[in-house]
Structure formats: structure tokens, C-alpha cells
Design an enzyme around this catalytic site. Structure first.
Site, PDB file in Angstrom:
ATOM      1  N   CYS A  81       0.471  29.244  21.999  1.00 29.93           N
ATOM      2  CA  CYS A  81      -0.452  30.387  22.004  1.00 29.93           C
ATOM      3  C   CYS A  81       0.198  31.585  22.706  1.00 29.93           C
ATOM      4  O   CYS A  81       1.178  32.131  22.205  1.00 29.93           O
ATOM      5  CB  CYS A  81      -1.782  29.981  22.632  1.00 29.93           C
ATOM      6  N   HIS A 190      -3.624  25.264  20.032  1.00 25.49           N
ATOM      7  CA  HIS A 190      -3.499  24.460  21.246  1.00 25.49           C
ATOM      8  C   HIS A 190      -3.356  22.988  20.879  1.00 25.49           C
ATOM      9  O   HIS A 190      -4.364  22.304  20.699  1.00 25.49           O
ATOM     10  CB  HIS A 190      -4.726  24.656  22.142  1.00 25.49           C
ATOM     11  N   GLU A 192      -2.697  20.564  22.716  1.00 24.92           N
ATOM     12  CA  GLU A 192      -3.286  19.720  23.761  1.00 24.92           C
ATOM     13  C   GLU A 192      -4.790  19.545  23.599  1.00 24.92           C
ATOM     14  O   GLU A 192      -5.396  18.703  24.255  1.00 24.92           O
ATOM     15  CB  GLU A 192      -2.935  20.276  25.154  1.00 24.92           C
TER      16      GLU A 192
END
Lengths: 208, 263
Positions: A81, A190, A192
Site C-alpha cells: 500500500c 493489504h 496481511e
């Protein structure tokens, strides 16, 4: 893999990133000094914050130049990002600050014409457009799982002239979702927070 | 294509029980919020909104310990709220592993917090919850936190002010419909979505898939948030968390909804 340096530019929300690495059995640490960078096998530039603030923070900690040098020496690097945007030359988020300039690309402020349909920030789950080039970060991720979680108001313009693997997402216009160039990797979303496909993508990166 | 989000909304009370309210009044005990959040995470929910509905009234903030546990037990994007009134709290809550912070009641006394938070943490980290209802003249009013006679304002202007101050998303909670399972307020959401350029999430009233179809066919809002619909077994008040069947249905039918408002 051990010794993944998560670059600290005061962005705050990195605990999800640490948990994600922990869950795939990888050891990550926060790198705030040029000394911290030396023992890294891989760099991750995390994804929350302001372009100008992060860029100035890298300078004031005197890790900007050593980081560029290590990346140029071939250490696998993943920008997430904002971290991806920091690898480009400039961002409309902060006209007075420059990125690391490792990717000859521009970060722009997203301003869709059709604001009824396309809202900013771009928040939520978006698909990767099919591409003729093979993304190594997408290995072992079936096409129906090639959907990831985004949260961004700025995005990176694709470039035909830059010989890198680029896969796009669409938010009225195509924007770069994944980029792979030598040892440099960038994702606008993202991983994660993107289910098992996000974790697989991080695993794929760690195999570089 | 960005998919509209289907967002389970979990309300916790001062004892950290998961509860479901109806029109902000009756409370029904559901169970353990961490366990429920864990289940929704396993269901791969698009996102979870978790709100401490007693925090503002008790002048405290949603528990950091609780949010820490929430982030540990889940891997989905999280938005948390409840009594958050300064930048330090926002910083701490984001650092625990949340994506977005929901502001509401504290904006009554300190609207400037919205702009400060957005500048510091980015607008995509800041959600504002607006509670809305109709007045005697049948026009829509909105409030931050509980409605009170001196802070209610016309909903359109309230939303535009939030957008201008840097809100990254608005959750429009319809108090009259909350917990009623009567369907979302379509005309209001349609009208707001035309006026705003930031993502809008509808909350309050969802009782069946048709309600989601109705609103997404009428206007391309960014998401639908549900309480009752995802925590109760159909047509009962018996607790049964659900998600995957509804999410798959949404994905399968989305293209046909989109066609309707493209015309």
C-alpha cells in the site's frame, strides 16, 4: 525465513503484519536504524500512513540512503500500500516529498469521474485483472481467490514503458495492484488482511 | 470490480457481552463477542464492525484489552468504536491491529477531531457513525451518538460536513429500523449516495436477502452492515451466526443488481 525487516516510518498499524508473518512461521522485526537494516534477508515497507510523513521520517532516521543501497544490492523487498507508493518517484499526496524512486512510476490521487459508483477512499475487496504475464506472487492462488483487501485514496498508474510484471485492479480506471521488478515487489492491497490468499502471497514473497 | 461489503456488526455492552438492540431500546443477550468475532473471521467476513455501545455514556473508551484480543482472534479487517475522543486513543487502537476507527458521540463536542484524525491517520482509517431518524415533519435528522434535542441536524448537511472534514466512510444507522428486520431505508441511502463521494454503509433493518437485493439494486452503496440478520436463525430470536451462504449469494447476484442501477 527469518530476519524480515519491517521498515519503521512511524506508520503505526503493523501488528497485523507481524501476526501474518508469525502465522506463516516467519520471524520479522522492526527496523528503525541503518544498523537494523544490515542483518535483514528481506525488507517490507508497511502500508499505513501519509506519504510525506513517511518519506521525511526515513530521511530523519538516516535510513533512506542505506535502504536504497541495500535494495539496489538485491535484497528482496515488498512494498505494501503506502510502502509500495514510497518505492515510486512521486505522490500527489505530498508534492514536497519524494519517494525512494526505485520504480519509475507515479502515485496519483484517485478522482473518479463517476462518483456515484466509484467512491474514494477505495475500501474493500477488489479482483486482480487477468494478465498475460505470470505474477510469481500469485503462485498457488487460484483465480477465484485472486481478490484482496484495499484501503487507499492514492494509487499507482500503470506504465507500458516500464518492463516490469504489472497486474491491475479496476476502480473506474486500471491501477497497479501487483508489480514485480527484479528483487522489488509491490502490492497496493493489504495481504496481511486478505484471507489465506494474502498469507500465500507473503509466503511466495519469502521464497524469493 | 470492488465488491460491496457485507459487514457483521457486533455490539458489546459494558460487561463485554455481545448484545443485539432493537430501536436502541431492548437488549437481547447473544453471547461472547470474541467467540462470535472468531466465528465470523472463520467465515471470511468482508470486515467486522465492533462497537461498545455503553462506552460514551459511561465516559470511557472501548477496552484496549478487548480490542487486542479481538485482533488476535481474528484475521479480517476490523473497525472498532465506542467512546473514542482523542488522537492518542485512535493511535493506540490502530496500533493494536484495527483498520478503521469509528467516531460518533465525541464529535458533538469536538467536531475538529474528525479533521485532525483524518490528517494524521489518513481518511481511510476513519469512519463516522451517524444515527438517523425522521422528525415529526417526516424529514431526516442525524446525530452523533444518541439523538438529543440540541445536537440533531438535517442529515444531508451533517453527512456533507463529515465528508468535508475528512471522514473516509459513513455508516448510516437508521434508529427507527434497527432490529426490526423491515428492510433498509432505500430512499435515504439513494439520496445520500448521490450527494457524497465517500463510501456509505447502510445499517439497520436488514432481515432477509431481499432487503440487500433491494438496496443494492437501487443504489451502488459500498456496503451493507447487519446485526440481527447475521446473528439470529431465520424468523426467530435464537442465536445462530451465519455468513457464508449470504456472502456467496451476494457475489452470485451482484452483476444483476448492478445492471439495474446502470440503466
Amino acid at each position: 525465513m527469518d530476519n524480515i525487516a519491517i521498515i519503521d516510518y512511524g506508520s503505526g498499524n503493523i501488528s497485523s503484519l507481524f501476526s501474518a508473518f508469525r502465522s506463516i512461521g516467519a520471524q520479522a522485526y522492526l527496523a528503525s536504524t541503518s544498523e537494523d537494516l544490515k542483518k535483514a534477508n528481506a525488507f517490507v515497507l508497511p502500508g499505513v500512513g501519509h506519504f510525506g510523513y513517511a518519506s521525511e521520517n526515513l530521511k530523519s532516521k538516516s535510513i533512506r540512503e542505506p535502504l536504497i543501497e541495500h535494495i539496489n544490492n538485491g535484497i528482496p523487498t515488498l512494498g505494501i500500500c503506502l510502502g509500495f507508493q514510497l518505492l515510486t518517484k512521486t505522490s500527489e499526496e505530498s508534492k514536497n516529498s519524494s519517494g525512494l524512486g526505485l520504480l519509475p512510476l507515479k502515485t496519483i490521487h484517485l478522482k473518479p469521474k463517476n462518483s456515484l459508483k466509484y467512491k474514494i477512499p477505495h475500501i474493500g475487496w477488489n479482483y486482480i485483472q487477468k494478465t498475460s504475464l505470470n505474477s510469481t506472487l500469485l503462485e498457488n492462488i487460484p483465480s477465484e481467490r485472486q481478490i484482496f483487501y484495499y484501503s487507499n485514496s492514492y494509487g499507482i498508474l500503470p506504465s507500458d514503458e516500464f518492463p516490469a510484471m504489472q497486474a491491475n485492479y479496476i476502480h473506474e480506471m486500471p491501477l497497479v495492484a501487483i508489480l514485480e521488478y527484479k528483487n522489488i515487489y509491490g502490492v497496493q492491497f493489504h495481504p496481511e488482511k486478505s484471507r489465506i490468499q494474502g498469507l500465500q502471497l507473503l509466503k511466495n514473497f519469502l521464497q524469493k | 470490480m470492488l465488491l460491496p461489503r457485507l459487514i457483521p456488526t457486533l455490539l458489546v455492552d459494558e460487561s463485554l457481552n455481545l448484545v443485539k438492540t432493537t430501536a436502541f431500546q431492548q437488549r437481547h443477550y447473544i453471547g461472547d463477542p470474541l467467540n462470535s468475532a472468531y466465528i465470523f473471521s472463520g467465515f471470511e467476513a468482508d470486515e467486522l464492525v465492533v462497537l461498545d455501545i455503553d462506552a460514551s455514556r459511561k465516559r470511557r473508551t472501548i477496552s484496549y484489552e478487548f480490542v487486542k484480543a479481538l485482533a488476535t482472534f481474528t484475521s479480517v479487517p476490523l473497525c472498532v468504536g465506542g467512546g473514542i475522543c482523542n488522537l492518542e486513543q485512535i493511535k493506540n487502537l490502530l496500533a493494536l491491529g484495527t483498520e478503521r476507527i469509528a467516531l460518533s458521540a465525541s464529535l458533538n463536542n469536538n467536531f475538529k477531531l474528525l479533521e485532525e484524525a483524518s490528517n494524521r491517520f489518513g481518511s481511510s482509517s476513519i469512519t463516522v457513525i451517524i444515527n438517523c431518524f425522521k422528525d415529526e415533519e417526516d424529514s431526516y435528522l442525524g446525530s452523533f451518538g444518541l439523538p438529543s434535542t440540541n445536537s440533531n441536524r438535517k442529515i444531508d448537511q451533517l453527512c456533507i460536513d463529515c465528508q468535508n472534514a475528512g471522514a473516509g466512510e459513513l455508516i448510516i444507522n437508521n434508529i427507527n429500523l434497527e432490529g426490526t428486520k423491515k428492510g433498509y431505508d432505500i430512499s435515504l441511502m439513494k439520496s445520500l449516495n448521490q450527494k457524497l463521494s465517500i463510501p456509505l454503509i447502510a445499517l439497520g433493518g436488514c432481515g432477509q436477502l431481499k432487503h440487500i437485493e433491494d438496496i443494492l439494486s437501487a443504489t451502488p452503496i459500498s456496503g451493507v452492515a447487519c446485526g440481527s440478520f447475521l446473528v439470529y436463525a431465520p424468523n426467530t430470536y435464537q442465536v445462530l451466526l451465519s455468513y457464508p451462504d449470504k456472502s456467496s449469494w451476494l457475489k452470485a447476484n451482484l452483476t444483476s443488481f448492478n445492471k439495474r442501477w446502470d440503466k
